[in-house]
Write a protein that holds these residues in place. Structure first.
Motif, PDB file in Angstrom:
ATOM      1  N   TYR A   1       0.857  -1.172   0.000  1.00 19.30           N
ATOM      2  CA  TYR A   1       0.000   0.000   0.000  1.00 19.30           C
ATOM      3  C   TYR A   1       0.902   1.233   0.000  1.00 19.30           C
ATOM      4  CZ  TYR A   1      -3.319   3.544   1.445  1.00 19.30           C
ATOM      5  OH  TYR A   1      -4.089   4.676   1.495  1.00 19.30           O
ATOM      6  N   THR A   2       0.613   2.178  -0.899  1.00 22.48           N
ATOM      7  CA  THR A   2       1.391   3.411  -0.995  1.00 22.48           C
ATOM      8  C   THR A   2       0.463   4.606  -0.862  1.00 22.48           C
ATOM      9  OG1 THR A   2       2.964   2.324  -2.472  1.00 22.48           O
ATOM     10  CG2 THR A   2       3.000   4.726  -2.432  1.00 22.48           C
ATOM     11  N   TYR A   3       0.870   5.567  -0.055  1.00 21.25           N
ATOM     12  CA  TYR A   3       0.107   6.800   0.156  1.00 21.25           C
ATOM     13  C   TYR A   3       0.961   7.967  -0.334  1.00 21.25           C
ATOM     14  CZ  TYR A   3      -2.241  10.614   2.604  1.00 21.25           C
ATOM     15  OH  TYR A   3      -2.883  11.782   2.906  1.00 21.25           O
ATOM     16  N   ILE A   4       0.377   8.820  -1.167  1.00 15.78           N
ATOM     17  CA  ILE A   4       1.086   9.981  -1.714  1.00 15.78           C
ATOM     18  C   ILE A   4       0.299  11.239  -1.377  1.00 15.78           C
ATOM     19  CG2 ILE A   4       1.906  11.121  -3.813  1.00 15.78           C
ATOM     20  CD1 ILE A   4       2.187   8.346  -5.063  1.00 15.78           C
ATOM     21  N   LYS A   5       1.008  12.247  -0.873  1.00 14.17           N
ATOM     22  CA  LYS A   5       0.388  13.521  -0.513  1.00 14.17           C
ATOM     23  C   LYS A   5       1.187  14.634  -1.158  1.00 14.17           C
ATOM     24  CE  LYS A   5      -1.445  15.874   3.474  1.00 14.17           C
ATOM     25  NZ  LYS A   5      -1.604  15.848   4.926  1.00 14.17           N
ATOM     26  N   ALA A   6       0.552  15.358  -2.085  1.00 15.62           N
ATOM     27  CA  ALA A   6       1.259  16.378  -2.847  1.00 15.62           C
ATOM     28  C   ALA A   6       1.516  17.636  -2.033  1.00 15.62           C
ATOM     29  CB  ALA A   6       0.475  16.729  -4.106  1.00 15.62           C
ATOM     30  N   ASP A   7       0.542  18.070  -1.267  1.00 18.21           N
ATOM     31  CA  ASP A   7       0.667  19.300  -0.484  1.00 18.21           C
ATOM     32  C   ASP A   7       0.647  18.918   0.988  1.00 18.21           C
ATOM     33  OD1 ASP A   7       0.643  21.790   0.608  1.00 18.21           O
ATOM     34  OD2 ASP A   7      -1.231  22.449  -0.316  1.00 18.21           O
ATOM     35  N   ILE A   8       1.753  19.120   1.669  1.00 17.80           N
ATOM     36  CA  ILE A   8       1.865  18.696   3.063  1.00 17.80           C
ATOM     37  C   ILE A   8       0.902  19.461   3.952  1.00 17.80           C
ATOM     38  CG2 ILE A   8       3.466  18.563   5.022  1.00 17.80           C
ATOM     39  CD1 ILE A   8       5.660  17.994   3.013  1.00 17.80           C
ATOM     40  N   ASP A   9       0.576  20.717   3.606  1.00 19.20           N
ATOM     41  CA  ASP A   9      -0.346  21.512   4.404  1.00 19.20           C
ATOM     42  C   ASP A   9      -1.804  21.104   4.190  1.00 19.20           C
ATOM     43  OD1 ASP A   9       1.747  22.992   5.444  1.00 19.20           O
ATOM     44  OD2 ASP A   9       1.703  24.398   3.759  1.00 19.20           O
ATOM     45  N   SER A  10      -2.097  20.351   3.151  1.00 14.62           N
ATOM     46  CA  SER A  10      -3.465  19.946   2.825  1.00 14.62           C
ATOM     47  C   SER A  10      -3.823  18.663   3.558  1.00 14.62           C
ATOM     48  CB  SER A  10      -3.591  19.741   1.313  1.00 14.62           C
ATOM     49  OG  SER A  10      -4.831  19.170   1.006  1.00 14.62           O
ATOM     50  N   ASP A  11      -5.118  18.434   3.728  1.00 13.13           N
ATOM     51  CA  ASP A  11      -5.594  17.209   4.372  1.00 13.13           C
ATOM     52  C   ASP A  11      -5.814  16.077   3.379  1.00 13.13           C
ATOM     53  OD1 ASP A  11      -5.597  18.400   6.851  1.00 13.13           O
ATOM     54  OD2 ASP A  11      -7.699  19.007   6.727  1.00 13.13           O
ATOM     55  N   THR A  12      -5.688  16.337   2.093  1.00 12.86           N
ATOM     56  CA  THR A  12      -6.006  15.320   1.095  1.00 12.86           C
ATOM     57  C   THR A  12      -4.740  14.655   0.576  1.00 12.86           C
ATOM     58  OG1 THR A  12      -5.952  16.924  -0.706  1.00 12.86           O
ATOM     59  CG2 THR A  12      -8.082  16.536   0.373  1.00 12.86           C
ATOM     60  N   GLY A  13      -4.903  13.410   0.202  1.00 14.88           N
ATOM     61  CA  GLY A  13      -3.830  12.632  -0.400  1.00 14.88           C
ATOM     62  C   GLY A  13      -4.462  11.481  -1.149  1.00 14.88           C
ATOM     63  N   SER A  14      -3.638  10.661  -1.774  1.00 15.72           N
ATOM     64  CA  SER A  14      -4.169   9.501  -2.484  1.00 15.72           C
ATOM     65  C   SER A  14      -3.338   8.285  -2.130  1.00 15.72           C
ATOM     66  CB  SER A  14      -4.160   9.741  -3.993  1.00 15.72           C
ATOM     67  OG  SER A  14      -2.831   9.867  -4.462  1.00 15.72           O
ATOM     68  N   GLY A  15      -3.984   7.152  -2.167  1.00 15.44           N
ATOM     69  CA  GLY A  15      -3.293   5.917  -1.849  1.00 15.44           C
ATOM     70  C   GLY A  15      -3.908   4.759  -2.586  1.00 15.44           C
ATOM     71  N   GLY A  16      -3.194   3.652  -2.614  1.00 17.81           N
ATOM     72  CA  GLY A  16      -3.720   2.476  -3.281  1.00 17.81           C
ATOM     73  C   GLY A  16      -2.814   1.278  -3.138  1.00 17.81           C
ATOM     74  N   LEU A  17      -3.375   0.123  -3.482  1.00 20.18           N
ATOM     75  CA  LEU A  17      -2.633  -1.128  -3.454  1.00 20.18           C
ATOM     76  C   LEU A  17      -1.866  -1.308  -4.749  1.00 20.18           C
ATOM     77  CD1 LEU A  17      -5.260  -3.572  -1.937  1.00 20.18           C
ATOM     78  CD2 LEU A  17      -3.228  -2.686  -0.829  1.00 20.18           C
ATOM     79  N   GLY A  18      -0.738  -1.961  -4.663  1.00 22.30           N
ATOM     80  CA  GLY A  18       0.061  -2.240  -5.844  1.00 22.30           C
ATOM     81  C   GLY A  18       0.709  -3.607  -5.758  1.00 22.30           C
ATOM     82  N   ILE A  19       0.888  -4.232  -6.907  1.00 22.79           N
ATOM     83  CA  ILE A  19       1.557  -5.526  -7.008  1.00 22.79           C
ATOM     84  C   ILE A  19       2.778  -5.348  -7.895  1.00 22.79           C
ATOM     85  CG2 ILE A  19       1.351  -7.892  -7.843  1.00 22.79           C
ATOM     86  CD1 ILE A  19      -1.627  -7.710  -7.303  1.00 22.79           C
ATOM     87  N   SER A  20       3.885  -5.942  -7.503  1.00 21.98           N
ATOM     88  CA  SER A  20       5.083  -5.855  -8.338  1.00 21.98           C
ATOM     89  C   SER A  20       5.817  -7.185  -8.338  1.00 21.98           C
ATOM     90  CB  SER A  20       6.003  -4.731  -7.861  1.00 21.98           C
ATOM     91  OG  SER A  20       6.492  -4.995  -6.572  1.00 21.98           O
ATOM     92  N   LEU A  21       6.532  -7.418  -9.416  1.00 19.32           N
ATOM     93  CA  LEU A  21       7.395  -8.581  -9.563  1.00 19.32           C
ATOM     94  C   LEU A  21       8.808  -8.094  -9.817  1.00 19.32           C
ATOM     95  CD1 LEU A  21       5.155 -10.748 -11.905  1.00 19.32           C
ATOM     96  CD2 LEU A  21       5.446 -11.003  -9.443  1.00 19.32           C
ATOM     97  N   GLY A  22       9.785  -8.746  -9.219  1.00 16.45           N
ATOM     98  CA  GLY A  22      11.159  -8.290  -9.395  1.00 16.45           C
ATOM     99  C   GLY A  22      12.165  -9.377  -9.099  1.00 16.45           C
TER     100      GLY A  22
END
Length: 198
Positions: free
Chosen positions: A168-189
């Motif tokens: 699960y990864t959470y990304i927040k563009a504006d640190i002062d804002s309350d909003t961000g986006s997140g989601g599940l991801g699958i990877s192979l390596g």
């Protein structure tokens, strides 16, 4: 005639049973060797990469591809600290979005549950990411990125492992804002475990 034939069959069966007991049983080939312990020892290096979230979305006509090279150093038994580079490309109708970032990570390999040729691991990542959309003012030059992942490393050689990771990864563009986006991801390596200086 029946007695002679019956006696002959019994002697042959007894002879084959006796021969079968005297023959040594050949050793079975090993299905997996215990190779994981040496690879994740203190002082070793981890070098590898993964292809993450590859896919085509039919409803939005977008294609995603992320390539994440990584490197780390085992500061203790089963524990590695390192850094991962994020390189991503989203192609959509009307443009492209190039995504980038760097995330330091910590990964712990569990000694139980993975079998002799594999290890279950858990990692956390904390870093910065950004994106660049051509001819668009909605670029996010720097964003906060936090991730929690779990996976399995299967050793196909003494120092090479194939990995499957769910996170699960959470990304927040504006640190002062309350909003961000997140989601599940699958990877192979894959990862290469290089021995350190002895």
């Amino acid at each position: 005639m029946k007695k002679t034939l019956t006696t002959l069959i019994m002697l042959l069966a007894f002879g084959f049973c006796t021969l079968a007991q005297d023959l040594p049983t050949p050793p079975l080939p090993p299905t997996s060797a215990n190779v994981a312990d040496d690879a994740i020892s203190k002082g070793n290096w981890l070098v590898g990469g993964s292809i993450a979230s590859t896919g085509f979305n039919f409803s939005t006509d977008t294609y995603d591809l992320f390539i994440n090279p990584k490197a780390g150093y085992f500061i203790g038994e089963n524990f590695v600290l390192g850094s991962e580079v994020i390189l991503g490309l989203t192609i959509f109708d009307g443009g492209t979005n190039f995504q980038y970032g760097i995330t330091p990570f910590g990964r712990y390999y569990y000694t139980q549950g993975g079998g002799p040729s594999g290890r279950i691991f858990q990692e956390i990542a904390f870093g910065i990411a950004g994106s660049s959309i051509k001819d668009n003012e909605q670029d996010e030059p720097v964003s906060l990125l936090v991730g929690v992942r779990g996976g399995y490393a299967h050793f196909i050689a003494q120092n090479v492992a194939l990995e499957a990771i769910l996170g699960y990864t959470y990304i927040k563009a504006d640190i002062d804002s309350d909003t961000g986006s997140g989601g599940l991801g699958i990877s192979l390596g894959f990862s290469i475990y290089l021995p350190g200086r002895q």
